[in-house]
Structure formats: C-alpha cells, structure tokens
Design an enzyme around this catalytic site. Structure first.
Site, PDB file in Angstrom:
ATOM      1  N   ASN A   1      38.097  55.600  32.063  1.00 42.70           N
ATOM      2  CA  ASN A   1      37.094  56.044  33.028  1.00 42.70           C
ATOM      3  C   ASN A   1      37.186  57.526  33.371  1.00 42.70           C
ATOM      4  OD1 ASN A   1      36.416  53.381  32.941  1.00 42.70           O
ATOM      5  ND2 ASN A   1      36.915  52.934  35.067  1.00 42.70           N
TER       6      ASN A   1
ATOM      7  N   ASP B   1      33.658  52.020  22.028  1.00 44.01           N
ATOM      8  CA  ASP B   1      33.230  50.624  21.930  1.00 44.01           C
ATOM      9  C   ASP B   1      31.889  50.421  22.624  1.00 44.01           C
ATOM     10  OD1 ASP B   1      34.063  49.230  24.895  1.00 44.01           O
ATOM     11  OD2 ASP B   1      35.087  51.085  24.366  1.00 44.01           O
TER      12      ASP B   1
ATOM     13  N   HIS C   1      38.495  47.806  24.026  1.00 45.50           N
ATOM     14  CA  HIS C   1      38.216  49.121  24.613  1.00 45.50           C
ATOM     15  C   HIS C   1      38.892  50.254  23.826  1.00 45.50           C
ATOM     16  CE1 HIS C   1      35.726  50.227  27.876  1.00 45.50           C
ATOM     17  NE2 HIS C   1      36.591  50.281  28.859  1.00 45.50           N
TER      18      HIS C   1
ATOM     19  N   ASN D   1      31.712  53.486  31.095  1.00 45.20           N
ATOM     20  CA  ASN D   1      32.321  54.383  32.080  1.00 45.20           C
ATOM     21  C   ASN D   1      32.999  55.603  31.465  1.00 45.20           C
ATOM     22  OD1 ASN D   1      31.449  52.983  34.339  1.00 45.20           O
ATOM     23  ND2 ASN D   1      33.219  51.618  34.315  1.00 45.20           N
TER      24      ASN D   1
END
Length: 184
Positions: free
Chosen positions: A66, A91, A19, A112
C-alpha cells in the site's frame, strides 16, 4: 533507461502469495537479463544492468504494497526518468488467473499499490503489466495474501514468464507492439 517495478510485500511470509506476483516477474526478469536484485536503495531491493543499450533498473519495493509509491517516487526522481519509461507489474483480481494485460496508462482499478504510485507520481501516464490472480472466492484480503493453490502454480508460472517476456518486448519494440502481441 527504464525503471521496472514489480509490486509485492517484503518478508518470507508473503513469498508465493498472489499479491507478490510482481516480485515473481522481477525475479524472472533478473534471471533473463543476468541481473541480481539485492542492493537496498529507494526503499527497494534494486538490480541494475543493461539490455540492448538501455540501462535497466529493477525494483522490488520493500515498503509493503500500500506504500509502493514511496519507492517508485524516489527512483523516478533520482533518475529523472520520463514516466513512459516506468513499467509497473502487479496482480489483478479482475483478470482470470494467468492472464496478462498490458496498458499504456490508466487508473488504479482499486489496487492500493497502484493508488499509492499514481498519487505520489501525480500521474496515471505510465505503462503497466497486470497479471490475473482470479476473482476471490472468499474475502479479498485472504485472497490476495493467500498462496497459489498447487493446481494454479503451473498457470501462474507460465504467466510470470510471459509477463517478463512482455516487459522485454516493451523495451525492445515499444508498448504498442507488446500490447498487440501479449494482450489476449
């Protein structure tokens, strides 16, 4: 002027995770452009510099993935920058490991961090560079928050360098040129 945001999660426990590949690209860009991304501003670690007559702002949002839109929203509104000069690097689980894909605009693809950015900027009309992290073999959260395997590191290191080069190409030659050169 360009605002270039690499998405990731803050904190040592997330370093080297799938991530955080956006952060890795920002670090590579900072190295290539001779910048330090250490100032805290816009809920981000920020680096500022110039490249070929363009002011460049590098961002590593510290809001957690997020909520990445909060950081980018603050920077975009502060600098009054047009969205075509905002580049987001992140990513993508739907791309093969190490592949990069540049797009002029588009949906979040279920990411997200991108959902947050699109929502707060109220637009999908900004360039993005996606780096493939491969499809999850297990659950998605474990995959994106997991570190790269030793066997994957060479491929991802090459992708990070290629993604940084792609961002530089966008600045120098425009998004269309970069798309034709780097999208494979």
């Amino acid at each position: 002027m360009y605002v270039i945001a690499g998405l990731g999660n803050p904190g040592r426990e997330y370093e080297g995770t799938r991530h955080n590949v956006g952060f890795m690209v920002i670090d590579e860009l900072a190295k290539k452009l001779g910048m330090n991304v250490t100032k805290l501003k816009f809920k981000s670690l920020v680096g500022e510099g110039n490249f070929k007559g363009e002011k460049i702002i590098l961002l590593k949002p510290q809001t957690f993935m997020n909520s990445s839109g909060e950081a980018l929203y603050d920077a975009v509104n502060f600098y009054k920058i047009p969205l075509e000069n905002v580049i987001v690097i992140y990513d993508d689980k739907d791309l093969d490991l190490g592949k990069i894909r540049i797009r002029k605009k588009g949906s979040s693809g279920g990411h997200n961090g991108m959902n947050s950015i699109i929502y707060l900027l109220n637009s999908e009309e900004f360039p993005r560079v996606r780096i493939g992290i491969g499809k999850p073999q297990k659950d998605l959260v474990s995959h994106v928050l997991g570190k790269f395997e030793e066997s994957e590191k060479k491929l991802i290191d090459e992708a990070v360098i290629k993604a940084a080069d792609a961002v530089i190409d966008i600045i120098e030659n425009g998004i269309e040129h970069a798309m034709s050169k780097f999208n494979g």
